[in-house]
Scaffold this active site. Structure first.
Site, short mmCIF file in Angstrom:
data_model
loop_
_atom_site.label_atom_id
_atom_site.label_comp_id
_atom_site.label_asym_id
_atom_site.label_seq_id
_atom_site.Cartn_x
_atom_site.Cartn_y
_atom_site.Cartn_z
N CYS A 2 36.85 38.92 49.25
CA CYS A 2 36.10 37.99 50.03
C CYS A 2 36.26 36.79 49.42
O CYS A 2 36.62 36.53 48.18
CB CYS A 2 34.49 38.48 50.13
SG CYS A 2 34.33 39.87 51.00
N GLY A 29 40.13 36.62 53.06
CA GLY A 29 39.40 37.29 53.97
C GLY A 29 39.70 36.77 55.45
O GLY A 29 39.13 35.61 55.46
N ASN A 100 31.26 38.65 46.93
CA ASN A 100 32.68 39.17 46.45
C ASN A 100 32.51 40.31 45.72
O ASN A 100 32.30 40.11 44.58
CB ASN A 100 33.65 38.00 46.15
CG ASN A 100 34.98 38.41 46.00
OD1 ASN A 100 35.50 37.82 45.20
ND2 ASN A 100 35.38 39.40 46.51
N GLY A 101 32.94 41.43 46.01
CA GLY A 101 32.97 42.49 45.25
C GLY A 101 32.58 43.74 45.98
O GLY A 101 32.61 43.77 47.27
N TYR A 242 48.68 39.38 43.08
CA TYR A 242 48.57 39.11 44.32
C TYR A 242 47.80 38.33 45.06
O TYR A 242 47.89 37.76 45.86
CB TYR A 242 48.83 40.71 45.22
CG TYR A 242 48.49 40.83 46.54
CD1 TYR A 242 49.65 40.62 47.33
CD2 TYR A 242 47.51 41.39 47.03
CE1 TYR A 242 49.58 40.64 48.65
CE2 TYR A 242 47.60 41.30 48.43
CZ TYR A 242 48.48 41.10 49.19
OH TYR A 242 48.50 40.96 50.66
#
Ligand code: SF4
Length: 459
Positions: A2, A29, A100-101, A242
């Site tokens: 995210c 996201g 985020n996570g 990535y």
């Protein structure tokens, strides 16, 4: 995966800053986007889709403080109720949470909160953080104590930006799984997942938030607060391989340089005799350039990406992924006909995309394809926010490299070795990584999995 962002602006431009920050974090996201604004009271807009689809000019109301989120679901399904920011209203006022996570123990924590009378409106772990934070703030009052207690309860990865009434509270878990950084603007401060977003609004990068550290922004003042010791840093190595944008600098390491270095190391480890080097666009490009530089081979484009299709890896359903691969890339026949091509990609997850691409190149007349991968084989699932949920879907967990080569239909296949990957990053000053999906050993306890911290480079 995210993207999160927050801003304080003296000129009431916080919503606009957050909008542009989210725009630059769109790669993290694409399912939903949302912004919460502080205008003397809390207001918010959220919707399904890209940032450009969710917000109109009218939505960006004047506000001194705002936080926002772009979502890719790894916990909780893809629907509007799960879109962030989450809003919790209690005696302490309004709290808007962006996360985020992924929490490993969120079901446990949720049950605890429900037993105490908590009511949940979504099935996400982020709502657990929202409710737990509000509850602790009410009982403890002091932010340092709240964050310390929170970190003792949460297991997993969390970089969060909260708007607590008009105050921004941003923090990174003590392991430092996900990135978080702070910048300065002409009229305030911003905090967000990646530094490329700070560049985009012409802000000045101040610092990465350290694992176990928080940033508090209130009435134009910025304060760093350490709330937990970082005993073992385990930053997600796939952010460098990535996920992150190559123009970001995370924890002092340029993502672009990291990928170039990985490509060079891959060339040293697994050279190929070929006419040129090419990449699976866009994520393989930087490593491919490094590979070509090292071997003194030309770098050319073999594939052109349709830029108006999202990243296939990031779509939640397998059928959608397959369709998108076909729409996503096309071959430049003139470049590949009769040629021996080194094709570099950053990683192979399910091998669906890679197999189709090799097939397309061969159909267009490529004589040989030497597939090179800028990371070691992914053999284990990720529990920390990346969509690799089961061993079943990971081609390298079930097949040897030779078997994968045959599945792809390539003349040769080599992966970057784990020591090669770690040493590439160490050269640039990077260390302390989560490498669990490459080793099957996890940096925090995960039920049913081995736990160990093995993220240090070998000599
Ligand atoms: S398991 Fe892999 S993808 Fe997940 S956080 Fe660790 S390194 Fe990143």
């Amino acid at each position: 995966m995210c993207g999160i962002a927050g801003a304080y602006s003296e000129n009431s431009l916080a919503g606009r800053y957050v909008y542009y920050l989210l725009f630059s974090l769109q790669h993290r996201g694409q399912e939903s986007a949302g912004i919460a604004f502080w205008t003397g009271k809390l207001d918010y807009r959220k919707g399904m889709g890209l940032v450009s689809e969710v917000f109109t000019e009218r939505d960006l109301i004047p506000a001194n403080v705002a936080v926002g989120h772009v979502r890719y679901s790894t916990a909780g399904s893809s629907k509007l109720e799960n879109a962030q920011p989450f809003i919790v209203k209690s005696k302490v006022g309004s709290v808007a949470v962006t996360h985020n996570g992924n929490l490993v123990n969120y079901l446990e924590l949720r049950k605890e909160l429900e037993n105490e009378g908590g009511v949940f409106t979504t099935d996400t772990d982020s709502e657990v953080i929202a409710q737990l934070f509000s509850k602790l703030l009410l009982s403890e009052g002091d932010l340092e104590v709240v964050l310390k207690s929170l970190s003792e309860k949460l297991v997993g990865s969390y970089s969060c930006i909260l708007m607590v009434n008009k105050k921004i509270v941003a923090f990174r878990d003590p392991i430092g799984f996900r990135p978080l950084c702070v910048g300065e603007t002409e009229d305030g401060y911003v905090v967000c997942s990646e530094s490329c977003a700070i560049d985009a609004i012409e802000g000045k990068f101040i610092a990465d938030v350290k694992p176990g550290e928080a940033v508090i922004i209130e009435n134009g003042d910025l304060e760093f607060l350490k709330f937990a010791d970082c005993k073992k840093k385990a930053f997600c190595i796939f952010e460098y391989i990535y996920f992150a944008r190559p123009d970001s600098i995370i924890d002092g390491v340029s993502v672009y340089k990291a990928r170039t270095e990985m490509g060079k190391t891959l060339a040293e480890e697994s050279p190929a005799v070929a006419d040129f080097v090419s990449a699976v666009p866009d994520s393989g490009i930087t490593a491919a350039i490094g590979y070509a530089m090292k071997l003194g081979l030309p770098y050319m484009e073999a594939l052109i990406k349709n830029r108006y299709v999202g990243r296939t890896f990031i779509m939640p359903k397998q059928e959608l992924r397959e369709l998108l691969v076909r729409m996503k890339v096309n071959v430049i026949r003139e470049n590949v006909e009769g040629k021996r091509v080194v094709l570099v990609d950053d990683s192979i997850v399910r091998a669906t995309t890679s197999r189709r691409i090799v097939e397309m190149l061969k159909r267009s007349g490529a004589k040989e394809i030497h597939f090179r991968v800028g990371s070691p084989p992914i053999i284990a699932p990720c529990y920390f926010g990346i969509d690799m949920k089961t061993r079943e879907e990971l081609v390298a967990s079930k097949h040897s490299i030779e078997e994968i080569r045959r599945i792809l239909g390539a003349e040769s296949l080599s992966y970057l070795s784990l020591p090669g990957l770690l040493n590439s990053l160490k050269k640039l000053g990077g260390e302390g990584f989560c490498i669990a999906c490459l080793t099957s050993r996890y940096p925090v306890p995960v039920p049913g999995e081995l736990s160990d911290h093995v993220g240090e480079p070998e000599d």
